[in-house]
Design an enzyme around this catalytic site. Sequence first.
Site, PDB file in Angstrom:
ATOM      1  N   GLU A 127       0.795  -1.237   0.000  1.00  0.00           N
ATOM      2  CA  GLU A 127       0.000   0.000   0.000  1.00  0.00           C
ATOM      3  C   GLU A 127       0.825   1.284   0.000  1.00  0.00           C
ATOM      4  O   GLU A 127       0.389   2.303   0.532  1.00  0.00           O
ATOM      5  CB  GLU A 127      -0.971   0.013   1.186  1.00  0.00           C
ATOM      6  CG  GLU A 127      -2.052  -1.046   1.089  1.00  0.00           C
ATOM      7  CD  GLU A 127      -3.170  -0.865   2.096  1.00  0.00           C
ATOM      8  OE1 GLU A 127      -2.914  -0.268   3.150  1.00  0.00           O
ATOM      9  OE2 GLU A 127      -4.283  -1.310   1.828  1.00  0.00           O
ATOM     10  N   GLU A 131      -6.717  -7.595  -0.936  1.00  0.00           N
ATOM     11  CA  GLU A 131      -7.356  -7.377   0.367  1.00  0.00           C
ATOM     12  C   GLU A 131      -8.752  -6.813   0.151  1.00  0.00           C
ATOM     13  O   GLU A 131      -8.984  -6.047  -0.799  1.00  0.00           O
ATOM     14  CB  GLU A 131      -6.571  -6.368   1.232  1.00  0.00           C
ATOM     15  CG  GLU A 131      -5.256  -6.865   1.762  1.00  0.00           C
ATOM     16  CD  GLU A 131      -4.559  -5.839   2.666  1.00  0.00           C
ATOM     17  OE1 GLU A 131      -5.252  -5.110   3.397  1.00  0.00           O
ATOM     18  OE2 GLU A 131      -3.321  -5.783   2.614  1.00  0.00           O
TER      19      GLU A 131
HETATM   20  C1  GAL Z   1      -4.922  -2.628   4.780  1.00  0.00           C
HETATM   21  C2  GAL Z   1      -3.507  -3.088   5.131  1.00  0.00           C
HETATM   22  C3  GAL Z   1      -3.518  -4.266   6.069  1.00  0.00           C
HETATM   23  C4  GAL Z   1      -4.494  -4.052   7.164  1.00  0.00           C
HETATM   24  C5  GAL Z   1      -5.827  -3.848   6.574  1.00  0.00           C
HETATM   25  C6  GAL Z   1      -6.928  -3.754   7.586  1.00  0.00           C
HETATM   26  O1  GAL Z   1      -4.934  -1.324   4.378  1.00  0.00           O
HETATM   27  O2  GAL Z   1      -2.809  -3.420   3.981  1.00  0.00           O
HETATM   28  O3  GAL Z   1      -2.241  -4.488   6.571  1.00  0.00           O
HETATM   29  O4  GAL Z   1      -4.103  -2.960   7.920  1.00  0.00           O
HETATM   30  O5  GAL Z   1      -5.813  -2.653   5.826  1.00  0.00           O
HETATM   31  O6  GAL Z   1      -8.152  -3.860   6.935  1.00  0.00           O
END
Ligand code: GAL
Length: 746
Positions: free
Chosen positions: A381, A462
């Site tokens: 990210e 994600e």
């Molecule tokens: C994302 C991140 C993860 C975790 C997640 C929580 O932005 O890459 O490591 O923090 O959010 O939903």
Amino acid sequence: MHNLVKYNQAWVFHQGFSSDLATRFAAGEDVTLPHNAVDLPYNYFDEADYQKPFTYQKIIEWDAAFEGKEISLIFDGAMADSVVYLNGEQIGAHADGYTAFEMRLTGKLNDGENLLSVKIDGSENPDIPPFGDRIDYLTYAGIYRDVWLKIVDPISISNIKIETANELTDAKSVSVRCDLYNPQNLAVSGIVKVQMLDLDGILIAESENEIASNSATVSFSGLKDLSLWDVKNPTLYKMAVEFSSGACHDSVADDFGFRTAEFKPDGFYLNGKPLKIIGLNRHQSFPYAGYAMGKAAQEKDADIMKNMLKCNLVRTSHYPQSKYFMQHCDRIGLLVFEEIPGWQHIGDEGWKQTSVDNVKRMIERDWNHPSIILWGVRVNESADDHDFYTETNRLAHELDSTRQTGGVRCIDNSEFLEDVFTMNDFVQGQDELPYVNHGRIALRDQQQTTGLKDIVPYMVTEYNGHMFPTKMHDQEDRLAEHVLRHLSVLNASYGDDNIAGCIGWCMFDYNTHADFGSGDRICYHGGLDMFREPKFAAYAYSSQCDPSDEVILKPVTIWARGERNICGVLPLIVLSNADEISIRYGDTVAKNIKPDYANYPHLPHPPFIVTLEHFGAEGMGEWGLKWEGAEVIGYIDGKQVASHVFDRDPQPTTLQVEPDETILDDQQEVRVMVRALDQVGNVMPFFNERIHVELSGPASIIGPSELSLRGGTTGFWLRSTGGKGSISVSVIGERLGTVDVEIQAQ
Ligand code: GAL
């Protein structure tokens, strides 16, 4: 011979650091590795407790076997910033908490006792990835993986690289590059012999080549009648490599597999066949023990991903993880997306160089694993950085021309320097109120996030996570919504040929910094809780498997009239891979209920949504009328394949105590799950009573021996402390009595 001796025993651990490292600290704690510098409580702690220096010391006795040899120590992993001293003199340093490092001792060891001191600094040093800004996870200090003493001839094998080709033909090829470790720069004139074997040790092919420099390759071609490695049949072979040059000899072996793995604009292909990726992100953390968990616990997590959650891929978010985890993924057929350490932040030029070094260290450690199908060469990210990421990609391709690269981003239209556009798509829930289930946007079309005119290889890495944190013991409406959000994304992914698959955030809840999580330093983002106990959402994944693998039937309810808003248990989601269900409520039976293809047309196994209409006019009664028990039955081709019973009046009946294993190797951890069950075997979600654990035999309990059930369940890990014998565990509940289990340490 490549002599590696496990060097985990007899370390002395000290809080802090002294500049006089030529002398043994007067006091210290005797410890065995893997070791966690500070065991934090379950939640509500201060992570600053481990963000400081610690020292590990160990005596290395001179051994006649060292004479004329190259001697070094290999650290599989130490967090975060390690400096190694021998007899007070600094011999090396390693500024990464996730990759292995080797410290050369040759020529520096005295006759008799030598004092090794390892300073581990758990501070979040902004010069080292992932540090420099906030991160949403903890980086527990300590020498948290194994240490090995390596005793080899002056020229030895440093690494082997196994590369396959023509995998999909019946004339497969494989080459092995053997790289030497020759720190004294001696002349090399010798031979590399390679044997390819199956895992039963049957010889398949052998060949050899001369070696006159520090590297040589041996190749095989026309290999017939071999099996492919895939997720269903992960066939592995072994390469045994022998090197000799004059008086120097060495041998190493590694497993590998024949497979092709390619992300294309229309999806992911394993061995030339499309495979929709369904996965979860995994941190390597455990309650209390932090990162310091050995082989058995690492393997268990891979087993849970594959056998319980039925996922086909894990992303090692956000760093390289234990080699035991990777090896097990190879063995069980679980695909891996591995990435370099980092979280959103990019540091200065030195920081970036460490990150580039991490690309090299990650790939050179793990290039033989058939399970790994993608290298993540971007800090998770992070913002675009043309030069930095051009370099990480270039290096990854130079080191490994067989695998594609990805780089996880969350910004739209970011510069596409990798082979696969790997995108965190948290669109779901962004512009909606909670509890609105249908018609929501679960995933965006790839061109909306890539901003590219062409369709490219694309994977969602994600979703959900912080958009919908959910605790094991949350109210049923929320647990149901959690399930629907995961199902919606899976449905969208299965329905879009331009998405190779999706990897949810995340496998289990994890400890984090105060900037994140629920204020108690836990991110409740998991499909499982911290003990790897499934929430209902876990079954959104497992119910997608083929019933020939396992029949899943999970009604998303705790079955109570007054738990949900308004009242009752309808609409009731039933997660199942059956093709039809029925439900009996008291004497009323609702039959012929089919999967909800209308709302989840793309899922292999859509959920069943039971509504009042399925019960006809009498329905399930209203508020104030009699409350009944129920049975949900699953059918395939008209035959009953599963059933789930609920009692109208659950009573605490059984303390279930379930160790993952009853036989334990030395220095291994075993998880023991504890659950309060009612008279028909359902977990009692609000039975939060105290549990006391007593232990005798060669093991210790990780964390406290006084536990409280959370959502009706809890767990703990035992670590065998060495020695054989019976480990007797008594789990004592105040109302549910005592349960004894025996585990054999061998
Ligand atoms: C994302 C991140 C993860 C975790 C997640 C929580 O932005 O890459 O490591 O923090 O959010 O939903």
